[in-house]
Write a protein that holds these residues in place. Sequence first.
Motif, mmCIF file in Angstrom:
data_model
loop_
_atom_site.group_PDB
_atom_site.id
_atom_site.type_symbol
_atom_site.label_atom_id
_atom_site.label_comp_id
_atom_site.label_asym_id
_atom_site.label_seq_id
_atom_site.Cartn_x
_atom_site.Cartn_y
_atom_site.Cartn_z
ATOM 1 N N PRO A 1 0.916 -1.283 -0.056
ATOM 2 C CA PRO A 1 -0.086 -0.008 -0.084
ATOM 3 C C PRO A 1 0.930 1.199 -0.015
ATOM 4 O O PRO A 1 1.778 1.204 0.616
ATOM 5 N N CYS A 2 0.674 2.143 -0.826
ATOM 6 C CA CYS A 2 0.977 3.655 -0.749
ATOM 7 C C CYS A 2 0.307 4.623 -0.433
ATOM 8 O O CYS A 2 0.505 5.940 -0.650
ATOM 9 N N THR A 3 -0.938 4.193 -0.123
ATOM 10 C CA THR A 3 -2.121 5.387 0.383
ATOM 11 C C THR A 3 -3.091 4.846 1.485
ATOM 12 O O THR A 3 -3.010 3.782 1.695
ATOM 13 N N LEU A 4 -3.596 5.833 2.057
ATOM 14 C CA LEU A 4 -4.467 5.548 3.061
ATOM 15 C C LEU A 4 -5.541 4.733 2.469
ATOM 16 O O LEU A 4 -6.099 3.724 3.034
ATOM 17 N N GLY A 5 -6.122 5.015 1.346
ATOM 18 C CA GLY A 5 -7.057 4.264 0.909
ATOM 19 C C GLY A 5 -6.914 2.754 0.530
ATOM 20 O O GLY A 5 -7.556 2.059 0.547
ATOM 21 N N ASP A 6 -5.334 2.807 0.061
ATOM 22 C CA ASP A 6 -5.106 1.030 -0.056
ATOM 23 C C ASP A 6 -5.205 0.163 1.280
ATOM 24 O O ASP A 6 -5.393 -0.939 1.205
ATOM 25 N N MET A 7 -5.277 0.917 2.387
ATOM 26 C CA MET A 7 -5.338 0.360 3.534
ATOM 27 C C MET A 7 -6.854 0.317 4.103
ATOM 28 O O MET A 7 -7.306 0.205 5.224
ATOM 29 N N ARG B 1 1.381 14.062 3.206
ATOM 30 C CA ARG B 1 2.495 13.972 2.321
ATOM 31 C C ARG B 1 2.702 12.694 1.615
ATOM 32 O O ARG B 1 2.645 12.637 0.347
ATOM 33 N N ALA B 2 2.555 11.597 2.344
ATOM 34 C CA ALA B 2 2.910 10.439 1.978
ATOM 35 C C ALA B 2 1.653 9.671 1.018
ATOM 36 O O ALA B 2 1.764 9.295 0.034
ATOM 37 N N ASP B 3 0.702 10.099 1.606
ATOM 38 C CA ASP B 3 -0.779 9.662 0.962
ATOM 39 C C ASP B 3 -0.717 10.332 -0.392
ATOM 40 O O ASP B 3 -1.200 9.905 -1.428
ATOM 41 N N GLN B 4 -0.410 11.697 -0.351
ATOM 42 C CA GLN B 4 -0.709 12.540 -1.583
ATOM 43 C C GLN B 4 0.659 12.088 -2.717
ATOM 44 O O GLN B 4 -0.089 11.863 -3.817
ATOM 45 N N LEU B 5 1.740 11.681 -2.255
ATOM 46 C CA LEU B 5 2.519 11.011 -3.221
ATOM 47 C C LEU B 5 2.174 9.619 -3.608
ATOM 48 O O LEU B 5 2.423 9.507 -4.964
ATOM 49 N N GLY B 6 1.609 9.175 -2.834
ATOM 50 C CA GLY B 6 1.131 7.667 -3.234
ATOM 51 C C GLY B 6 -0.001 7.866 -4.351
ATOM 52 O O GLY B 6 0.019 7.109 -5.472
ATOM 53 N N HIS B 7 -0.584 9.076 -4.293
ATOM 54 C CA HIS B 7 -1.744 9.199 -5.209
ATOM 55 C C HIS B 7 -1.427 9.584 -6.734
ATOM 56 O O HIS B 7 -1.615 9.323 -7.635
ATOM 57 N N THR B 8 0.002 10.604 -6.338
ATOM 58 C CA THR B 8 0.541 11.111 -7.641
ATOM 59 C C THR B 8 0.973 9.880 -8.549
ATOM 60 O O THR B 8 0.994 9.748 -9.565
ATOM 61 N N ALA B 9 1.797 8.745 -7.859
ATOM 62 C CA ALA B 9 2.224 8.140 -8.480
ATOM 63 C C ALA B 9 1.371 6.838 -9.096
ATOM 64 O O ALA B 9 1.571 6.293 -10.277
ATOM 65 N N LEU B 10 0.246 6.664 -8.397
ATOM 66 C CA LEU B 10 -0.937 5.985 -9.185
ATOM 67 C C LEU B 10 -1.508 6.757 -10.423
ATOM 68 O O LEU B 10 -1.922 6.090 -11.349
#
Length: 364
Positions: free
Chosen positions: A306-312, A355-364
């Motif tokens: 998981p790389c976003t909160l939503g992934d969890m 910030r981690a959540d935002q970057l995870g969404h950016t990558a997706l």
Amino acid sequence: MKIVFGHGKYIRGEGLIGQIGDYVAPFGKKVCLFGGKTSLSIVSAPITKDLSQHGLEMLPPIWYGGECSKRNIYNLKNQVEEFQPDVLLVAGGGKALDTVKALGYLLDLPVITIPTIASTCAAGTCISILYDDKGEFLEISRKSKNPDLILVDTQIILEAPVRYLISGIGDTLAKWFESKASNQKAVPNAFNCGAVELARFVYELLLKEGKRAAESIHKGVVSKELEDIIDAIIAVSGNISNYGGDDCRTAGAHAVYSGLTIFPEAHEVYHGEIVAFGILTQLAMEGRPDEEILDVIAYYKQVNLPCTLGDMGIDSSRISEEQWQTLGSVTVGIEDMANMPFEVTPQMVIDGIRRADQLGHTAL
């Protein structure tokens, strides 16, 4: 005086469960077997059969209780004390293993760990992670028996869902990021510096072989890569903790994991999966550049971490300001966070997670 813990003998091979009596008999005649419900459904019959053939006496297999909590530890103590076992066996994942290591400490008995999934290093460490009965983190307990023997049946690991191995990769990746952070506060010595270098090696091994190890499980084949990753997650990672001790054990990533357990949704996510997101948050709190964090996320996408909160399963849009503040406060109060080389505030945690959540969404 310098005291360094290390686990007992580590044995990995296919079909070990069917030969377990050879390894248990030297510890005594009376045996107790504990574990998770799924694990016991897989291993209790062959273990019981082989121990019986070796003339060993045992109680019926005992479910550990579902959480590594003080209540469950003492419940198990009450169930087996009259039997007066010589050795404790435990099969399962991290919480089951930690529960029985704590029981072994209470009863001053040898403990044999039988990890049925490669998801954490719990089988090889001398600590137990305690939770309340609802699954919220309480503390890292040193009142835990160092395993005397670790038995890893590769066939059982192979047949477990691949998600467990991926979770183990996430948990083990954290060794590098956390040990090099926490060791900055320590006086350098052979053990803590050696632990950090070992963590670096394991990190590079995971990047190189992690994806192929997961593919091996999909194919149902025991490959060299799978064996390497199993050993790295269970044994080598455990020794990083044992050798580094409190100088380089856990830090921001695990603190974020513990903080996120305030959300019920997180209880359905595996330990290493949440820790993996905690790594991204720790990097954000350290002020690492976006490119460095995105490189880690790119690997996560390869192995399905998981790389976003939503992934969890956590909907960030529904987290109230009060919940954000609680999350920040709880997380900085976790013992692991004190290992960071700088003081972390609740707002730093909140900003880091966002910030981690935002970057995870950016990558997706």
